[in-house]
Design a protein around this motif. Structure first.
Motif, PDB file in Angstrom:
ATOM      1  N   GLY A 240       0.827  -1.192   0.000  1.00 27.54           N
ATOM      2  CA  GLY A 240       0.000   0.000   0.000  1.00 27.54           C
ATOM      3  C   GLY A 240       0.862   1.242   0.000  1.00 27.54           C
ATOM      4  O   GLY A 240       2.034   1.202   0.393  1.00 27.54           O
ATOM      5  N   ARG A 241       0.285   2.368  -0.403  1.00 27.28           N
ATOM      6  CA  ARG A 241       1.067   3.593  -0.572  1.00 27.28           C
ATOM      7  C   ARG A 241       1.657   4.098   0.739  1.00 27.28           C
ATOM      8  O   ARG A 241       2.655   4.832   0.739  1.00 27.28           O
ATOM      9  CB  ARG A 241       0.224   4.705  -1.201  1.00 27.28           C
ATOM     10  CG  ARG A 241      -0.451   4.317  -2.516  1.00 27.28           C
ATOM     11  CD  ARG A 241      -0.609   5.495  -3.433  1.00 27.28           C
ATOM     12  NE  ARG A 241       0.680   5.862  -4.025  1.00 27.28           N
ATOM     13  CZ  ARG A 241       1.255   5.197  -5.030  1.00 27.28           C
ATOM     14  NH1 ARG A 241       0.677   4.144  -5.548  1.00 27.28           N
ATOM     15  NH2 ARG A 241       2.423   5.596  -5.502  1.00 27.28           N
ATOM     16  N   ASN A 242       1.059   3.742   1.854  1.00 25.53           N
ATOM     17  CA  ASN A 242       1.567   4.213   3.141  1.00 25.53           C
ATOM     18  C   ASN A 242       2.670   3.319   3.697  1.00 25.53           C
ATOM     19  O   ASN A 242       3.144   3.538   4.808  1.00 25.53           O
ATOM     20  CB  ASN A 242       0.435   4.310   4.158  1.00 25.53           C
ATOM     21  CG  ASN A 242      -0.167   2.952   4.488  1.00 25.53           C
ATOM     22  OD1 ASN A 242      -0.023   2.008   3.715  1.00 25.53           O
ATOM     23  ND2 ASN A 242      -0.831   2.852   5.623  1.00 25.53           N
ATOM     24  N   MET A 243       3.096   2.325   2.932  1.00 19.17           N
ATOM     25  CA  MET A 243       4.080   1.363   3.425  1.00 19.17           C
ATOM     26  C   MET A 243       5.499   1.782   3.054  1.00 19.17           C
ATOM     27  O   MET A 243       5.866   1.822   1.883  1.00 19.17           O
ATOM     28  CB  MET A 243       3.800  -0.036   2.855  1.00 19.17           C
ATOM     29  CG  MET A 243       2.483  -0.635   3.303  1.00 19.17           C
ATOM     30  SD  MET A 243       2.180  -2.279   2.572  1.00 19.17           S
ATOM     31  CE  MET A 243       3.386  -3.250   3.489  1.00 19.17           C
ATOM     32  N   THR A 244       6.299   2.104   4.066  1.00 19.37           N
ATOM     33  CA  THR A 244       7.730   2.225   3.860  1.00 19.37           C
ATOM     34  C   THR A 244       8.324   0.816   3.918  1.00 19.37           C
ATOM     35  O   THR A 244       7.636  -0.159   4.241  1.00 19.37           O
ATOM     36  CB  THR A 244       8.366   3.117   4.933  1.00 19.37           C
ATOM     37  OG1 THR A 244       8.004   2.610   6.228  1.00 19.37           O
ATOM     38  CG2 THR A 244       7.872   4.546   4.791  1.00 19.37           C
ATOM     39  N   TRP A 245       9.605   0.691   3.616  1.00 23.27           N
ATOM     40  CA  TRP A 245      10.190  -0.645   3.484  1.00 23.27           C
ATOM     41  C   TRP A 245      10.028  -1.518   4.730  1.00 23.27           C
ATOM     42  O   TRP A 245       9.672  -2.691   4.623  1.00 23.27           O
ATOM     43  CB  TRP A 245      11.659  -0.544   3.085  1.00 23.27           C
ATOM     44  CG  TRP A 245      12.197  -1.886   2.675  1.00 23.27           C
ATOM     45  CD1 TRP A 245      12.710  -2.863   3.480  1.00 23.27           C
ATOM     46  CD2 TRP A 245      12.222  -2.423   1.351  1.00 23.27           C
ATOM     47  NE1 TRP A 245      13.071  -3.962   2.754  1.00 23.27           N
ATOM     48  CE2 TRP A 245      12.780  -3.717   1.440  1.00 23.27           C
ATOM     49  CE3 TRP A 245      11.839  -1.938   0.102  1.00 23.27           C
ATOM     50  CZ2 TRP A 245      12.969  -4.527   0.320  1.00 23.27           C
ATOM     51  CZ3 TRP A 245      12.026  -2.739  -1.011  1.00 23.27           C
ATOM     52  CH2 TRP A 245      12.582  -4.013  -0.893  1.00 23.27           C
ATOM     53  N   PRO A 246      10.269  -0.992   5.945  1.00 19.26           N
ATOM     54  CA  PRO A 246      10.136  -1.870   7.125  1.00 19.26           C
ATOM     55  C   PRO A 246       8.752  -2.504   7.258  1.00 19.26           C
ATOM     56  O   PRO A 246       8.624  -3.583   7.842  1.00 19.26           O
ATOM     57  CB  PRO A 246      10.428  -0.921   8.293  1.00 19.26           C
ATOM     58  CG  PRO A 246      11.317   0.129   7.712  1.00 19.26           C
ATOM     59  CD  PRO A 246      10.780   0.334   6.320  1.00 19.26           C
ATOM     60  N   LYS A 247       7.721  -1.860   6.718  1.00 18.67           N
ATOM     61  CA  LYS A 247       6.375  -2.406   6.820  1.00 18.67           C
ATOM     62  C   LYS A 247       6.115  -3.532   5.824  1.00 18.67           C
ATOM     63  O   LYS A 247       5.103  -4.226   5.925  1.00 18.67           O
ATOM     64  CB  LYS A 247       5.339  -1.294   6.612  1.00 18.67           C
ATOM     65  CG  LYS A 247       5.353  -0.217   7.680  1.00 18.67           C
ATOM     66  CD  LYS A 247       4.304   0.853   7.382  1.00 18.67           C
ATOM     67  CE  LYS A 247       4.327   1.963   8.424  1.00 18.67           C
ATOM     68  NZ  LYS A 247       3.337   3.033   8.114  1.00 18.67           N
ATOM     69  N   THR A 248       7.014  -3.728   4.856  1.00 17.88           N
ATOM     70  CA  THR A 248       6.782  -4.740   3.836  1.00 17.88           C
ATOM     71  C   THR A 248       7.110  -6.150   4.309  1.00 17.88           C
ATOM     72  O   THR A 248       6.684  -7.125   3.688  1.00 17.88           O
ATOM     73  CB  THR A 248       7.631  -4.456   2.574  1.00 17.88           C
ATOM     74  OG1 THR A 248       9.028  -4.594   2.905  1.00 17.88           O
ATOM     75  CG2 THR A 248       7.357  -3.057   2.042  1.00 17.88           C
TER      76      THR A 248
END
Length: 422
Positions: A240-248
């Motif tokens: 999702g657009r609000n996801m920076t790398w750590p959230k992936t």
């Protein structure tokens, strides 16, 4: 439109164009599924019966860390016939701005054509034995990072040669919401600024491909050829657009020698432009590239104090000691992002230029050689900003420019919204 998209959820607006392939199950493991994973899940259906080329680098891996080169090479359904390498080479071990030669891949015995050597654009001979060219490159979300430039040149060459382009999507590590910095003036379009977009663009590599394919003038080819060119996108699942790398949930793989960590990814747009001229250094050669600032003849305390007085949004600073590439200890200022939401990715770079003009006399911007000016402007992109630097002496002030660039970035997002896949 000659676009085909494997779709998981959102891209229903293309339903009337070409047949689509649907993933009916929802991916819920907590880890984003990359384009290469989705392609593999679909048994490489879109590659069946085709002679396949692959443009990638060491960060081109699936969610399990297996190289896309080996995924395609060992798949019985895929006829992988050639590899293509961007800047830093297919192994990622070549230095920045250093030409790379063609070679044979030791893992597969396939030819590797360098697109950062004698040629930047694939030649008709390179493409003659291909039906499609797959692109699996990890971008960092910054205009001057040359992997997206490489993609543009590949798209142009493939469309001219009648070769299908297939883009495997990957996350923008800065997320899909941050857009910042100057737009690029048309005169400065180059390999370190191949797209007319803000310095931090907020798009994935597949979204950039779709936008450039569908928008007149972005690709530097005849409009008829652009329209006839065949583009297929393989999206991610679960991003999702609000996801920076750590959230992936994904492991970061160095995309180039000076971008080894996520810290350096965020540092790249923060300090890269600010150290192009003058006495600022931004940590290249240390353990903290793009995050560790020093300024010749200024103490770390003076640098830290000056930055704090500027009150840049979302940032704080810590004096620390590290070692340079020779093992020598050096002290400097480490940049901390304390508030991601309010952080403006390029503000620090222009603050560094402001301090450079204040601290150096005569200003390096008024003394620069033509070749230095051209390279600077190809990266920054704004003639108006250069004129301000060149004529303002020690009174450089980026505030009005930052406000204008913010408005232009928001307009860019509005203009490209229909090409966003997530």
């Amino acid at each position: 439109m000659n676009n085909k998209i494997f779709v998981a959820s959102k891209v229903f607006r293309f339903l009337g164009v070409l047949p689509l392939f649907f993933l009916f199950s929802i991916f819920t493991s907590g880890k984003v599924k990359l384009g290469i994973d989705y392609l593999e899940d679909q048994k490489f259906k879109i590659l069946h019966g085709k002679r396949v080329g692959l443009l990638t680098h060491p960060a081109g891996v699936n969610t399990n860390g297996r190289s896309t080169v080996l995924v395609l090479h060992t798949a019985k359904e895929v006829n992988l016939t050639a590899l293509f390498g961007p800047e830093h080479g297919i192994y990622g071990d070549e230095k920045a701005s250093v030409p790379v030669d063609d070679k044979i891949d030791h893992r597969t015995n396939l030819p590797v054509y360098s697109l950062y050597g004698k040629f930047r654009k694939p030649t008709p001979k390179m493409l003659a034995e291909l039906d499609c060219l797959v692109i699996d490159l990890q971008d960092v979300g910054v205009r001057c990072y040359t992997y997206v430039s490489c993609m543009r040149y590949v798209m142009e060459a493939c469309f001219e040669a009648g070769v299908e382009v297939i883009v495997l999507d990957r996350p923008n590590p800065l997320g899909g919401l941050k857009i910042a910095g100057p737009m690029i003036d048309q005169e400065w379009i180059s390999y370190v600024g191949a797209f007319p977009m803000p310095f931090v663009h907020g798009m994935t590599i597949a979204e950039l491909a779709l936008w450039s394919k569908q928008t007149q003038g972005v690709l530097k080819i005849e409009d008829r050829v652009r329209k006839q060119g065949k583009l297929t996108l393989v999206p991610m699942i679960g991003w999702g657009r609000n996801m920076t790398w750590p959230k992936t949930g994904l492991t970061w793989r160095p995309t180039s020698p000076n971008i080894p960590t996520l810290d350096s990814v965020a540092g790249y747009p923060m300090t890269g432009l600010g150290a192009q001229m003058g006495k600022f250094k931004h940590g290249i050669g240390t353990q903290h590239p793009f995050r560790f600032l020093t300024f010749e003849a200024k103490s770390p305390s003076e640098v830290k104090s000056a930055l704090e007085q500027l009150q840049l949004k979302g940032l704080s600073y810590k004096i620390m000691e590290t070692k340079d590439s020779s093992g020598k200890k050096i002290r400097g200022v480490y940049i901390i992002i304390k508030d991601w939401t309010n952080w403006q990715p390029t503000e620090l770079a222009f603050a560094m230029m402001q301090l450079t003009a204040r601290w150096q006399s005569p200003s390096p911007f008024s003394q620069a050689k033509k070749s230095e000016i051209n390279l600077f402007n190809k990266h920054v992109g704004s003639t108006a900003w250069w004129t301000h630097l060149e004529t303002s002496g020690n009174s450089v002030d980026p505030s009005s420019f930052l406000h204008r660039w913010d408005r232009e970035a928001k307009l860019f997002r509005k203009q490209t919204e229909s090409f966003l896949l997530y």
